[in-house]
Design a protein around this motif. Structure first.
Motif, PDB file in Angstrom:
ATOM      1  N   VAL A 261       0.850  -1.197   0.000  1.00 31.51           N
ATOM      2  CA  VAL A 261       0.000   0.000   0.000  1.00 31.51           C
ATOM      3  C   VAL A 261       0.884   1.244   0.000  1.00 31.51           C
ATOM      4  O   VAL A 261       1.768   1.389   0.855  1.00 31.51           O
ATOM      5  N   ILE A 262       0.639   2.111  -0.969  1.00 32.14           N
ATOM      6  CA  ILE A 262       1.347   3.383  -1.096  1.00 32.14           C
ATOM      7  C   ILE A 262       0.320   4.501  -0.929  1.00 32.14           C
ATOM      8  O   ILE A 262      -0.777   4.421  -1.477  1.00 32.14           O
ATOM      9  N   ALA A 263       0.664   5.539  -0.196  1.00 33.30           N
ATOM     10  CA  ALA A 263      -0.235   6.681  -0.041  1.00 33.30           C
ATOM     11  C   ALA A 263       0.551   7.968  -0.257  1.00 33.30           C
ATOM     12  O   ALA A 263       1.721   8.065   0.137  1.00 33.30           O
ATOM     13  N   THR A 264      -0.064   8.926  -0.896  1.00 31.20           N
ATOM     14  CA  THR A 264       0.586  10.224  -1.014  1.00 31.20           C
ATOM     15  C   THR A 264       0.824  10.800   0.379  1.00 31.20           C
ATOM     16  O   THR A 264       1.822  11.470   0.625  1.00 31.20           O
ATOM     17  N   SER A 265      -0.103  10.520   1.303  1.00 31.34           N
ATOM     18  CA  SER A 265       0.059  10.922   2.701  1.00 31.34           C
ATOM     19  C   SER A 265      -0.770   9.985   3.562  1.00 31.34           C
ATOM     20  O   SER A 265      -1.987   9.899   3.389  1.00 31.34           O
ATOM     21  N   GLU A 266      -0.134   9.280   4.496  1.00 27.63           N
ATOM     22  CA  GLU A 266      -0.879   8.386   5.370  1.00 27.63           C
ATOM     23  C   GLU A 266      -1.840   9.168   6.259  1.00 27.63           C
ATOM     24  O   GLU A 266      -2.975   8.734   6.495  1.00 27.63           O
ATOM     25  N   ALA A 267      -1.431  10.338   6.731  1.00 22.93           N
ATOM     26  CA  ALA A 267      -2.294  11.158   7.586  1.00 22.93           C
ATOM     27  C   ALA A 267      -3.542  11.602   6.836  1.00 22.93           C
ATOM     28  O   ALA A 267      -4.656  11.578   7.377  1.00 22.93           O
TER      29      ALA A 267
END
Length: 343
Positions: A261-267
């Motif tokens: 899983v990749i996210a531009t921003s986890e927050a």
């Protein structure tokens, strides 16, 4: 992988300001500015690189939403270190419980020069968002798609879906099968027109079964609105696929059963991605954020067969970078209206 950055030098130049007037850039002003897809991608990529270098600030967005969920509003503050620009973005959408034609959406971006201390511009941010988001998806695809990826499916024909394919072709010109699932005929027409405007020799295959199409796609970009009937689950995703979630169109299992899983921003994902929570109300942990992936410090994809889920939530530093670029082009063309707001 690194794309040529023809716009970084120009984009980093300060916009001269002689007084305390604020330049207002309307929807019409921005619509008349010509900017290439490659310029947009390069500007957005530079914003990610600057953020990862620790030169920019991108705090978590603030959200307010009434109990009945009929509207949502966001406020985002950020600073672009390579351009020395501070900005505030606001976003307000009303009518989430209604059809698309009855909804209202307003978004603005206000830029300040952090060298001179003077305002740069206040603009409608809708075109910025309509370009920035598919550019980020295209960068995610460039970094995380399996080697030799040839096919892409876009779910949704709204604002974010209409430029998804042209941007994907900008970063992955080897794609030779383009598919689209949409339920609004005018949206399907708009997607096809946007694609041909940028790539006259390319066309899109319209599909009626999103799940079946997803099972054949190397890249899936889900941009649909909340009322979409599409909900592609993990069991429809083939080994090596990359699923990018922008809006709706993927089921929670696509996230929870992903190999990576990749996210531009986890927050940001924890704020805006709650509809992807499991039965216990939990989100799958993020394996990596995108800024270090784009700089090559963290692997986007580790094997050719792992199924990757990528969450594309907007980072205000990308809006700032692209907004500054538009303000620069607008100033060169004499666009906008000067307002003596603080006099």
């Amino acid at each position: 992988m690194t794309m040529p950055d023809a716009s970084t030098t120009a984009a980093a130049e300060p916009i001269p300001r002689a007084d305390r007037h604020l330049r207002i850039l309307s929807t019409g002003d921005l619509a008349g500015i010509d900017i290439s897809l490659a310029d947009v991608v390069s500007t957005v990529e530079d914003a990610y690189r600057t953020l990862h270098a620790g030169e920019s600030d991108n705090p978590r967005k603030l959200t307010v939403k009434p109990r009945d969920g009929h509207s949502v509003a966001y406020a985002m503050l950020g600073r672009d270190g390579s351009r020395d620009v501070v900005a505030v973005k606001t976003s307000y959408k009303h009518g989430l419980d209604k059809g698309r034609e009855e909804q209202h959406y307003y978004t603005t971006l206000t830029l300040y020069d952090d060298v001179t201390g003077l305002p740069v511009a206040m603009m409608d941010c809708s075109r910025i968002g309509s370009l920035r988001t598919p550019a980020v998806s295209a960068l995610l695809a460039r970094e995380c798609a399996a080697p030799g990826a040839r096919s892409a499916l876009v779910i949704g024909t709204g604002t974010q879906g209409r430029l998804a394919l042209p941007f994907l072709l900008t970063t992955l010109p080897g794609l030779d099968r383009l598919m689209l699932f949409g339920t609004h005929p005018e949206g399907v027409t708009a997607v096809r027109e946007r694609l041909r405007a940028h790539f006259p020799d390319r066309d899109v295959e319209i599909v009626t079964d999103a799940g079946a199409a997803a099972s054949e796609a190397d890249i899936i970009v889900a941009t649909a609105g909340g009322h979409t009937p599409a909900a592609v689950g993990a069991d429809r995703l083939k080994p090596g696929s990359l699923s990018i979630l922008v809006g709706h169109g993927l089921a929670p299992s696509a996230l929870h059963r992903a190999d990576r899983v990749i996210a531009t921003s986890e927050a940001q994902m924890k704020v805006t991605g709650i509809d992807m929570a499991d039965a216990d109300g939990e989100l799958r942990a993020v394996d990596a954020e995108f800024p270090p992936v784009i700089t090559g410090d963290t692997a986007g994809r580790r094997t050719a067969t792992e199924r990757i889920f990528a969450y594309n939530s907007g980072l205000v530093v990308t809006d700032i970078a692209l907004g500054h670029r538009f303000a620069q082009l607008a100033l060169e063309q004499g666009l906008g209206t000067e307002v003596a707001l603080w006099r």
